[in-house]
Design a protein around this motif. Structure first.
Motif, PDB file in Angstrom:
ATOM      1  N   ARG A   1       0.809  -1.222   0.000  1.00  0.00           N
ATOM      2  CA  ARG A   1       0.000   0.000   0.000  1.00  0.00           C
ATOM      3  C   ARG A   1       0.841   1.271   0.000  1.00  0.00           C
ATOM      4  N   LEU A   2       2.150   1.096  -0.005  1.00  0.00           N
ATOM      5  CA  LEU A   2       3.027   2.272   0.059  1.00  0.00           C
ATOM      6  C   LEU A   2       3.630   2.605  -1.308  1.00  0.00           C
ATOM      7  N   GLU A   3       3.680   3.886  -1.573  1.00  0.00           N
ATOM      8  CA  GLU A   3       4.287   4.362  -2.816  1.00  0.00           C
ATOM      9  C   GLU A   3       5.794   4.557  -2.604  1.00  0.00           C
ATOM     10  N   TRP A   4       6.137   5.241  -1.545  1.00  0.00           N
ATOM     11  CA  TRP A   4       7.551   5.456  -1.226  1.00  0.00           C
ATOM     12  C   TRP A   4       7.701   5.809   0.238  1.00  0.00           C
ATOM     13  N   VAL A   5       8.934   5.780   0.677  1.00  0.00           N
ATOM     14  CA  VAL A   5       9.231   5.984   2.099  1.00  0.00           C
ATOM     15  C   VAL A   5      10.288   7.075   2.251  1.00  0.00           C
ATOM     16  N   GLU A   6      10.007   7.955   3.174  1.00  0.00           N
ATOM     17  CA  GLU A   6      10.896   9.104   3.400  1.00  0.00           C
ATOM     18  C   GLU A   6      11.536   8.951   4.790  1.00  0.00           C
ATOM     19  N   PRO A   7      12.780   8.539   4.864  1.00  0.00           N
ATOM     20  CA  PRO A   7      13.421   8.323   6.180  1.00  0.00           C
ATOM     21  C   PRO A   7      13.524   9.620   6.978  1.00  0.00           C
ATOM     22  N   THR A   8      13.236   9.519   8.256  1.00  0.00           N
ATOM     23  CA  THR A   8      13.381  10.684   9.145  1.00  0.00           C
ATOM     24  C   THR A   8      14.442  10.424  10.215  1.00  0.00           C
ATOM     25  N   LYS A   9      14.789   9.168  10.395  1.00  0.00           N
ATOM     26  CA  LYS A   9      15.732   8.795  11.451  1.00  0.00           C
ATOM     27  C   LYS A   9      16.460   7.522  11.018  1.00  0.00           C
ATOM     28  N   GLY A  10      17.751   7.480  11.180  1.00  0.00           N
ATOM     29  CA  GLY A  10      18.495   6.257  10.849  1.00  0.00           C
ATOM     30  C   GLY A  10      19.851   6.277  11.524  1.00  0.00           C
ATOM     31  N   ARG A  11      19.922   5.656  12.670  1.00  0.00           N
ATOM     32  CA  ARG A  11      21.203   5.652  13.375  1.00  0.00           C
ATOM     33  C   ARG A  11      21.444   4.288  14.019  1.00  0.00           C
ATOM     34  N   THR A  12      22.699   3.994  14.231  1.00  0.00           N
ATOM     35  CA  THR A  12      23.050   2.720  14.857  1.00  0.00           C
ATOM     36  C   THR A  12      24.212   2.881  15.827  1.00  0.00           C
ATOM     37  N   SER A  13      24.133   2.151  16.908  1.00  0.00           N
ATOM     38  CA  SER A  13      25.284   2.028  17.797  1.00  0.00           C
ATOM     39  C   SER A  13      25.940   0.689  17.459  1.00  0.00           C
ATOM     40  N   ILE A  14      27.221   0.653  17.517  1.00  0.00           N
ATOM     41  CA  ILE A  14      27.933  -0.604  17.217  1.00  0.00           C
ATOM     42  C   ILE A  14      28.951  -0.868  18.324  1.00  0.00           C
ATOM     43  N   VAL A  15      28.897  -2.074  18.879  1.00  0.00           N
ATOM     44  CA  VAL A  15      29.906  -2.475  19.865  1.00  0.00           C
ATOM     45  C   VAL A  15      30.595  -3.732  19.339  1.00  0.00           C
ATOM     46  N   PHE A  16      31.911  -3.663  19.257  1.00  0.00           N
ATOM     47  CA  PHE A  16      32.694  -4.786  18.722  1.00  0.00           C
ATOM     48  C   PHE A  16      33.329  -5.602  19.835  1.00  0.00           C
ATOM     49  N   LEU A  17      33.432  -6.895  19.595  1.00  0.00           N
ATOM     50  CA  LEU A  17      34.269  -7.769  20.415  1.00  0.00           C
ATOM     51  C   LEU A  17      35.493  -8.131  19.573  1.00  0.00           C
ATOM     52  N   LEU A  18      36.668  -7.857  20.124  1.00  0.00           N
ATOM     53  CA  LEU A  18      37.907  -8.203  19.426  1.00  0.00           C
ATOM     54  C   LEU A  18      38.522  -9.437  20.074  1.00  0.00           C
ATOM     55  N   ASP A  19      39.120 -10.288  19.254  1.00  0.00           N
ATOM     56  CA  ASP A  19      39.728 -11.499  19.811  1.00  0.00           C
ATOM     57  C   ASP A  19      41.127 -11.194  20.383  1.00  0.00           C
ATOM     58  N   ASP A  20      41.856 -12.241  20.723  1.00  0.00           N
ATOM     59  CA  ASP A  20      43.150 -12.020  21.381  1.00  0.00           C
ATOM     60  C   ASP A  20      44.195 -11.418  20.439  1.00  0.00           C
ATOM     61  N   GLN A  21      43.880 -11.346  19.150  1.00  0.00           N
ATOM     62  CA  GLN A  21      44.744 -10.647  18.192  1.00  0.00           C
ATOM     63  C   GLN A  21      44.169  -9.274  17.828  1.00  0.00           C
TER      64      GLN A  21
END
Lengths: 213, 308
Positions: free
Chosen positions: A124-144
């Motif tokens: 039912r949608l013609e198009w979408v207009e983003p108003t918000k788009g954010r992300t937090s990213i947390v990484f796990l690093l190995d022993d190297q």
């Protein structure tokens, strides 16, 4: 003869106008500028917070920068394919959106179509207009100090323009856990919710489509 | 056909086409007319976490070593818990073994179970302890997690301490456990004292083992709450765990285990100590595992859940 040529040119011009109007849904497809879609929409997911934890004795962030961009693009592709780019909706199947999932997870993700994408509402949608788009990213690093896991918390909002006029509010939140598989970051666990509703709540509104994953 | 006629036809076609274009532009029709006019509302939630392991139930032996710097400790197991996890049902069972349990240690005959971890035994270590517990229970163990006094304390501090349910007031000068009954927020050193307290625990070794299970429950509760509030906290738990635990789990497996554990509600976990009786062998105080333990091992063997 000049008048005839003028007429042909006029027809060609108007024909072009007709073609434009009837084909205006078409926008750049996959493989083109990933952030740009039709209707002048340019969607770029923003990394709002970056965290790093390591199991190594000493933290080295050398590989974090490129991994951050890789994860950002992978998650952005999910939202382009699942929400923002009508050319990628493909009759509500959203094939591009599921490229980011590991095969086993993808099977389950497809069952959660309405939570991870526009789902049934896309019809039912013609198009979408983003108003918000954010992300937090947390990484796990190995022993190297190599990034081996990432948790991305995404907040997405948009205005959905209906084919029959009017707009709806689209809100999505997701927590995605990714890991690199053959050089590409893929989602292997997720928790997501999507709400599509009138921009101003309508008393006694009838529901046309609901779903739970 | 004259020029005027061609021009007239061209113009007529152009007007029709242009009109159609304008009409289409101002009157966009929906593709799905059936839903036209009704209000669009759609709400959905979905989640997926891969199972912690392809194995079900997943069986882990959690071991606390008494190793610490200085004379005295033998590198024996101070805390021994068999944790059986049912990934599908998001439920688990914690079975505590008193350290003085009198059992068969493969290749060494009867002895206290605690010494199976000790390097003094020659081939003593986590592998021998795993084989010992497998022999006692008849349950295959998939992985082990091992820490010592210092590592345990760092582990608890690394996740910001734990809220431990203290079942009764404690005032034990040997372990340093001095607590009021109730839920108490503890740092690593205090949790260690709580888990070591034998003199102030009813049933001695048996009561201590049950209290150690309470520490697991407190950790599970905190992981569960952390994950609900901020899924990214999982990364911190795995990093801390990987740093202070010795295990045969890979980092990926440890992450998947943490992810599975984060989804387990405390209410879906049974914490028990194997049925046993205090006794002695020669001059040594020991704990005899009673026949009532057999049905429990049989019960959890298939699905990891205690159905009694």
């Amino acid at each position: 003869l000049a008048a005839a040529v003028l007429g042909v040119l006029l027809v060609a011009t108007l024909g072009g106008a007709v073609w434009f109007v009837f084909n205006r849904d078409s926008g750049p497809g996959k493989g083109q500028d990933p952030g740009k879609v039709g209707h002048g929409v340019n969607f770029d997911l923003v990394v709002s917070r970056l965290g790093v934890r390591t199991v190594a004795e000493k933290l080295s962030r050398g590989q974090v920068e490129s991994a951050t961009e890789d994860v950002r693009v992978a998650v952005q592709d999910l939202y382009l394919g699942g929400f923002v780019d009508p050319d990628r909706w493909h009759d509500g199947e959203f094939p591009d959106a599921f490229d980011v999932f590991e095969p086993t997870t993808e099977k389950n993700a497809r069952k959660d179509l309405n939570a991870l994408t526009l789902g049934a509402a896309a019809g039912r949608l013609e198009w979408v207009e983003p108003t918000k788009g954010r992300t937090s990213i947390v990484f796990l690093l190995d022993d190297q100090n190599r990034p081996v896991q990432a948790v991305a918390g995404v907040v997405f909002g948009a205005v959905g323009h209906l084919k029959d006029g009017g707009t709806v509010k689209i809100s999505n939140g997701a927590d995605l856990i990714l890991r690199p598989v053959d050089g590409a970051w893929q989602v292997y666990s997720y928790e997501a919710s999507t709400t599509i509703e009138p921009q101003s709540p309508t008393p006694g509104a009838s529901s046309t489509s609901t779903g739970t994953g | 056909m004259g020029t005027r006629r061609i021009l007239a036809l061209s113009l007529a076609f152009a007007v029709l086409a242009g009109g159609a274009a304008v009409w289409r532009a101002v009157n966009p029709k929906p593709a799905h007319a059936a839903a036209e006019g009704s209000v669009l509302i759609q709400k959905a939630k979905g989640s997926y976490a891969p199972p912690a392991s392809d194995r079900s139930p997943l069986v882990i032996l959690a071991i606390g070593s008494d190793y610490r710097a200085g004379p005295g400790p033998c590198g024996c197991a101070d805390s021994i818990h068999l944790i059986t996890v049912n990934p599908e049902k998001q439920a688990a069972t914690i079975i505590g073994f008193p350290r003085d349990s009198w059992v068969d240690i493969p290749g060494h005959g009867k002895n206290k179970i605690t010494v199976a971890l000790s390097p003094n035994l020659g081939d003593g270590g986590p592998d021998l302890l795993v084989r010992t517990v497998e022999g006692v229970t008849g349950i295959h163990i998939d992985y082990y997690l091992l820490t010592d006094f210092k590592g345990f304390s760092h582990l608890v501090d690394g996740v910001g301490g734990l809220d431990v349910d203290v079942p009764y007031a404690m005032n034990d000068p040997y372990s340093g456990a001095v607590f009021e009954a109730g839920r108490v927020h503890m740092k690593g050193g205090h949790v260690l004292a709580f888990a070591r307290n034998r003199h102030g625990a009813p049933g001695g070794d048996l009561g201590r083992s049950e209290n150690q299970g309470r520490v697991f429950l407190a950790a599970l509760r905190k992981l569960h709450d952390n994950f609900l509030h901020d899924p990214a906290s999982l990364v911190s738990w795995v990093a801390v765990g990987s740093r202070y635990l010795s295990t045969d789990l890979s980092l990926t497996e440890l992450t998947r285990l943490a992810l599975a554990a984060a989804r387990v509600d405390e209410a879906a976990v049974d914490n028990i100590v194997i049925p046993a009786a205090l006794g002695s062998v020669g001059a040594a105080s020991v704990v005899f595992i009673t026949a009532a333990a057999g049905p429990i091992f049989q019960d959890v063997k298939d699905d990891g859940i205690l159905n009694r």
